[in-house]
Scaffold this motif. Structure first.
Motif, PDB file in Angstrom:
ATOM      1  N   VAL A  48       1.479   4.537 -13.328  1.00 16.94           N
ATOM      2  CA  VAL A  48       0.987   3.653 -12.264  1.00 16.94           C
ATOM      3  C   VAL A  48      -0.094   4.378 -11.468  1.00 16.94           C
ATOM      4  CG1 VAL A  48       1.611   2.204 -10.307  1.00 16.94           C
ATOM      5  CG2 VAL A  48       3.289   2.638 -12.115  1.00 16.94           C
ATOM      6  N   PRO A  49      -1.377   4.091 -11.722  1.00 18.31           N
ATOM      7  CA  PRO A  49      -2.450   4.736 -10.942  1.00 18.31           C
ATOM      8  C   PRO A  49      -2.552   4.139  -9.549  1.00 18.31           C
ATOM      9  CG  PRO A  49      -3.385   3.150 -12.471  1.00 18.31           C
ATOM     10  CD  PRO A  49      -1.893   3.185 -12.753  1.00 18.31           C
ATOM     11  N   GLY A  50      -3.245   4.837  -8.685  1.00 21.86           N
ATOM     12  CA  GLY A  50      -3.390   4.379  -7.313  1.00 21.86           C
ATOM     13  C   GLY A  50      -4.087   3.036  -7.210  1.00 21.86           C
ATOM     14  N   ARG A  51      -5.072   2.801  -8.081  1.00 15.36           N
ATOM     15  CA  ARG A  51      -5.799   1.534  -8.003  1.00 15.36           C
ATOM     16  C   ARG A  51      -4.893   0.347  -8.310  1.00 15.36           C
ATOM     17  NH1 ARG A  51      -7.499   3.808 -12.973  1.00 15.36           N
ATOM     18  NH2 ARG A  51      -7.239   2.420 -14.772  1.00 15.36           N
ATOM     19  N   ALA A  52      -3.934   0.542  -9.226  1.00 16.78           N
ATOM     20  CA  ALA A  52      -2.989  -0.535  -9.522  1.00 16.78           C
ATOM     21  C   ALA A  52      -2.085  -0.801  -8.325  1.00 16.78           C
ATOM     22  CB  ALA A  52      -2.153  -0.176 -10.748  1.00 16.78           C
ATOM     23  N   LEU A  53      -1.652   0.274  -7.649  1.00 19.27           N
ATOM     24  CA  LEU A  53      -0.817   0.104  -6.463  1.00 19.27           C
ATOM     25  C   LEU A  53      -1.574  -0.629  -5.357  1.00 19.27           C
ATOM     26  CD1 LEU A  53       0.961   3.582  -6.258  1.00 19.27           C
ATOM     27  CD2 LEU A  53       1.948   1.406  -6.990  1.00 19.27           C
ATOM     28  N   PHE A  54      -2.860  -0.362  -5.240  1.00 21.51           N
ATOM     29  CA  PHE A  54      -3.669  -1.040  -4.224  1.00 21.51           C
ATOM     30  C   PHE A  54      -3.633  -2.541  -4.434  1.00 21.51           C
ATOM     31  CE2 PHE A  54      -7.714  -3.031  -3.099  1.00 21.51           C
ATOM     32  CZ  PHE A  54      -7.822  -2.710  -1.756  1.00 21.51           C
ATOM     33  N   TRP A  55      -3.866  -2.979  -5.667  1.00 20.25           N
ATOM     34  CA  TRP A  55      -3.910  -4.421  -5.934  1.00 20.25           C
ATOM     35  C   TRP A  55      -2.537  -5.058  -5.860  1.00 20.25           C
ATOM     36  CZ3 TRP A  55      -8.389  -6.220  -5.088  1.00 20.25           C
ATOM     37  CH2 TRP A  55      -9.525  -5.524  -5.436  1.00 20.25           C
ATOM     38  N   VAL A  56      -1.526  -4.362  -6.344  1.00 19.70           N
ATOM     39  CA  VAL A  56      -0.163  -4.894  -6.230  1.00 19.70           C
ATOM     40  C   VAL A  56       0.230  -5.013  -4.759  1.00 19.70           C
ATOM     41  CG1 VAL A  56       2.278  -4.408  -6.685  1.00 19.70           C
ATOM     42  CG2 VAL A  56       0.586  -4.071  -8.491  1.00 19.70           C
ATOM     43  N   GLY A  57      -0.123  -3.990  -3.977  1.00 22.88           N
ATOM     44  CA  GLY A  57       0.186  -4.023  -2.550  1.00 22.88           C
ATOM     45  C   GLY A  57      -0.560  -5.122  -1.821  1.00 22.88           C
ATOM     46  N   PHE A  58      -1.827  -5.335  -2.198  1.00 25.02           N
ATOM     47  CA  PHE A  58      -2.577  -6.428  -1.571  1.00 25.02           C
ATOM     48  C   PHE A  58      -1.952  -7.770  -1.926  1.00 25.02           C
ATOM     49  CE2 PHE A  58      -5.778  -9.769  -2.272  1.00 25.02           C
ATOM     50  CZ  PHE A  58      -6.075 -10.036  -0.945  1.00 25.02           C
ATOM     51  N   ALA A  59      -1.582  -7.947  -3.194  1.00 25.98           N
ATOM     52  CA  ALA A  59      -0.942  -9.202  -3.596  1.00 25.98           C
ATOM     53  C   ALA A  59       0.366  -9.417  -2.838  1.00 25.98           C
ATOM     54  CB  ALA A  59      -0.687  -9.201  -5.110  1.00 25.98           C
ATOM     55  N   GLY A  60       1.145  -8.339  -2.676  1.00 26.62           N
ATOM     56  CA  GLY A  60       2.393  -8.449  -1.927  1.00 26.62           C
ATOM     57  C   GLY A  60       2.153  -8.783  -0.471  1.00 26.62           C
ATOM     58  N   THR A  61       1.124  -8.168   0.119  1.00 26.70           N
ATOM     59  CA  THR A  61       0.790  -8.454   1.519  1.00 26.70           C
ATOM     60  C   THR A  61       0.304  -9.887   1.676  1.00 26.70           C
ATOM     61  OG1 THR A  61       0.162  -6.139   1.829  1.00 26.70           O
ATOM     62  CG2 THR A  61      -0.602  -7.715   3.479  1.00 26.70           C
ATOM     63  N   PHE A  62      -0.506 -10.332   0.730  1.00 26.66           N
ATOM     64  CA  PHE A  62      -1.014 -11.702   0.762  1.00 26.66           C
ATOM     65  C   PHE A  62       0.146 -12.700   0.703  1.00 26.66           C
ATOM     66  CE2 PHE A  62      -2.471 -15.527  -1.466  1.00 26.66           C
ATOM     67  CZ  PHE A  62      -3.541 -15.908  -0.667  1.00 26.66           C
ATOM     68  N   ALA A  63       1.072 -12.450  -0.227  1.00 27.89           N
ATOM     69  CA  ALA A  63       2.228 -13.346  -0.347  1.00 27.89           C
ATOM     70  C   ALA A  63       3.095 -13.300   0.913  1.00 27.89           C
ATOM     71  CB  ALA A  63       3.056 -12.961  -1.573  1.00 27.89           C
ATOM     72  N   LEU A  64       3.286 -12.097   1.457  1.00 27.32           N
ATOM     73  CA  LEU A  64       4.111 -11.942   2.650  1.00 27.32           C
ATOM     74  C   LEU A  64       3.532 -12.710   3.836  1.00 27.32           C
ATOM     75  CD1 LEU A  64       6.514 -10.550   4.059  1.00 27.32           C
ATOM     76  CD2 LEU A  64       4.990  -8.610   4.528  1.00 27.32           C
ATOM     77  N   THR A  65       2.213 -12.610   4.016  1.00 25.10           N
ATOM     78  CA  THR A  65       1.597 -13.314   5.134  1.00 25.10           C
ATOM     79  C   THR A  65       1.639 -14.829   4.933  1.00 25.10           C
ATOM     80  OG1 THR A  65      -0.587 -12.996   4.100  1.00 25.10           O
ATOM     81  CG2 THR A  65       0.082 -11.420   5.790  1.00 25.10           C
ATOM     82  N   GLN A  66       1.495 -15.272   3.690  1.00 22.53           N
ATOM     83  CA  GLN A  66       1.573 -16.715   3.429  1.00 22.53           C
ATOM     84  C   GLN A  66       2.966 -17.249   3.749  1.00 22.53           C
ATOM     85  OE1 GLN A  66      -0.816 -18.864   2.494  1.00 22.53           O
ATOM     86  NE2 GLN A  66      -2.448 -17.387   2.254  1.00 22.53           N
ATOM     87  N   TRP A  67       3.993 -16.511   3.324  1.00 23.08           N
ATOM     88  CA  TRP A  67       5.368 -16.956   3.594  1.00 23.08           C
ATOM     89  C   TRP A  67       5.679 -16.879   5.088  1.00 23.08           C
ATOM     90  CZ3 TRP A  67       7.334 -13.374  -0.855  1.00 23.08           C
ATOM     91  CH2 TRP A  67       7.048 -13.984  -2.079  1.00 23.08           C
ATOM     92  N   ALA A  68       5.266 -15.784   5.719  1.00 19.30           N
ATOM     93  CA  ALA A  68       5.544 -15.624   7.140  1.00 19.30           C
ATOM     94  C   ALA A  68       4.847 -16.704   7.957  1.00 19.30           C
ATOM     95  CB  ALA A  68       5.093 -14.242   7.608  1.00 19.30           C
ATOM     96  N   HIS A  69       3.683 -17.124   7.492  1.00 20.74           N
ATOM     97  CA  HIS A  69       2.918 -18.113   8.245  1.00 20.74           C
ATOM     98  C   HIS A  69       3.592 -19.485   8.256  1.00 20.74           C
ATOM     99  CE1 HIS A  69      -1.022 -20.483   8.950  1.00 20.74           C
ATOM    100  NE2 HIS A  69      -0.566 -20.027  10.104  1.00 20.74           N
ATOM    101  N   LEU A  70       4.527 -19.700   7.371  1.00 19.77           N
ATOM    102  CA  LEU A  70       5.253 -20.968   7.377  1.00 19.77           C
ATOM    103  C   LEU A  70       6.075 -21.134   8.656  1.00 19.77           C
ATOM    104  CD1 LEU A  70       6.506 -21.108   3.669  1.00 19.77           C
ATOM    105  CD2 LEU A  70       4.630 -22.417   4.696  1.00 19.77           C
ATOM    106  N   VAL A  71       6.509 -20.012   9.226  1.00 22.51           N
ATOM    107  CA  VAL A  71       7.372 -20.091  10.413  1.00 22.51           C
ATOM    108  C   VAL A  71       6.857 -19.270  11.587  1.00 22.51           C
ATOM    109  CG1 VAL A  71       9.453 -20.594   9.072  1.00 22.51           C
ATOM    110  CG2 VAL A  71       8.809 -18.212   9.509  1.00 22.51           C
ATOM    111  N   LEU A  72       5.836 -18.441  11.359  1.00 21.10           N
ATOM    112  CA  LEU A  72       5.348 -17.549  12.405  1.00 21.10           C
ATOM    113  C   LEU A  72       3.837 -17.638  12.517  1.00 21.10           C
ATOM    114  CD1 LEU A  72       7.331 -14.306  11.469  1.00 21.10           C
ATOM    115  CD2 LEU A  72       7.885 -15.857  13.350  1.00 21.10           C
ATOM    116  N   SER A  73       3.338 -17.340  13.694  1.00 18.35           N
ATOM    117  CA  SER A  73       1.912 -17.089  13.831  1.00 18.35           C
ATOM    118  C   SER A  73       1.646 -15.649  13.392  1.00 18.35           C
ATOM    119  CB  SER A  73       1.460 -17.297  15.280  1.00 18.35           C
ATOM    120  OG  SER A  73       2.186 -16.440  16.156  1.00 18.35           O
ATOM    121  N   ILE A  74       0.494 -15.416  12.784  1.00 19.38           N
ATOM    122  CA  ILE A  74       0.179 -14.082  12.266  1.00 19.38           C
ATOM    123  C   ILE A  74      -0.517 -13.304  13.380  1.00 19.38           C
ATOM    124  CG2 ILE A  74      -0.906 -12.786  10.408  1.00 19.38           C
ATOM    125  CD1 ILE A  74       1.314 -14.680   9.529  1.00 19.38           C
TER     126      ILE A  74
END
Length: 219
Positions: A48-74
């Motif tokens: 697992v290179p660092g660049r792969a972790l960057f994109w996986v982490g961004f995807a996870g953050t993107f999903a997290l903010t989308q889900w959180a936004h259903l019930v919370l202000s960001i």
């Protein structure tokens, strides 16, 4: 004026580095938990290179903010929570990943990091310019402000059809639109992804032999 511009460029680069580390930490935590739960078998951190972790982490953050936004202000509270998750990933799994990457990461030539730094400063310089898209002023920026102040508003397109177009990165931009960058989040996230793509290209070029010394011989 010049010193102010240069300081702003370096401030942008530093902020990008912070959020890039947060993305990597979130990816470390996500992958590490999947390994601990034995969802992934035969896993080794070395693949697992660092660049792969960057994109996986961004995807996870993107999903997290989308889900959180259903019930919370960001807002800033969500930002602190996301940073804390990324920090937890580094604390729990960072050492084992870094130890597995030591030999691999040393192959990255110094010129590669130099090129990336120059490109990042150029992108930072361009990111300081005002937004030129008229659509941004019509509804994109408003959607970011709404994400910061309210949870997801169902039926918002009924207020005006342009709000139905929205902006997919809106909640994620709201995530970085805090502190000294309040109202300037659109200068942060998209350019960070562009720098991430440049790092991806440089890393892949290295793996195909770019930057290695070549000896030309004639018969």
């Amino acid at each position: 004026m010049i010193l102010t511009t240069v300081a702003a460029m370096f401030a942008l680069c530093f902020t990008w580095l912070v959020f890039a580390m947060v993305f990597v930490g979130i990816a470390l935590l996500l992958i590490g938990l999947l390994v601990k739960l034995k969802v992934i078998d035969g896993f080794t951190w070395q693949v697992v290179p660092g660049r792969a972790l960057f994109w996986v982490g961004f995807a996870g953050t993107f999903a997290l903010t989308q889900w959180a936004h259903l019930v919370l202000s960001i807002n800033g509270v969500v930002t602190v929570a996301v940073i804390a998750v990324g920090l937890a990933g580094w604390v729990v799994f960072g050492k084992v990943w870094l130890s597995s990457q030591h030999k691999v990461s040393r192959r990255m030539r110094f010129w590669g990091f130099g090129l990336l730094a120059v490109f990042a400063l150029y992108v930072a310089n361009q990111s300081l310019l005002p937004a030129l898209s008229t659509d941004s002023y019509l509804y994109h920026f408003q959607m970011i402000r709404l994400a910061e102040q309210f949870p997801q508003i169902l039926g918002i397109a009924n207020v005006h059809y342009r709000f139905g177009h929205g902006i997919g990165l809106g909640p994620a931009i709201a995530l970085v639109d805090v502190g000294p960058w309040q109202g300037l989040g659109h200068h942060l996230l998209a350019p960070l992804l562009l720098v991430g793509l440049a790092y991806e290209a440089l890393s892949r070029g290295r793996s195909h032999g770019w930057g290695r010394s070549a000896v030309v011989t004639s018969g």
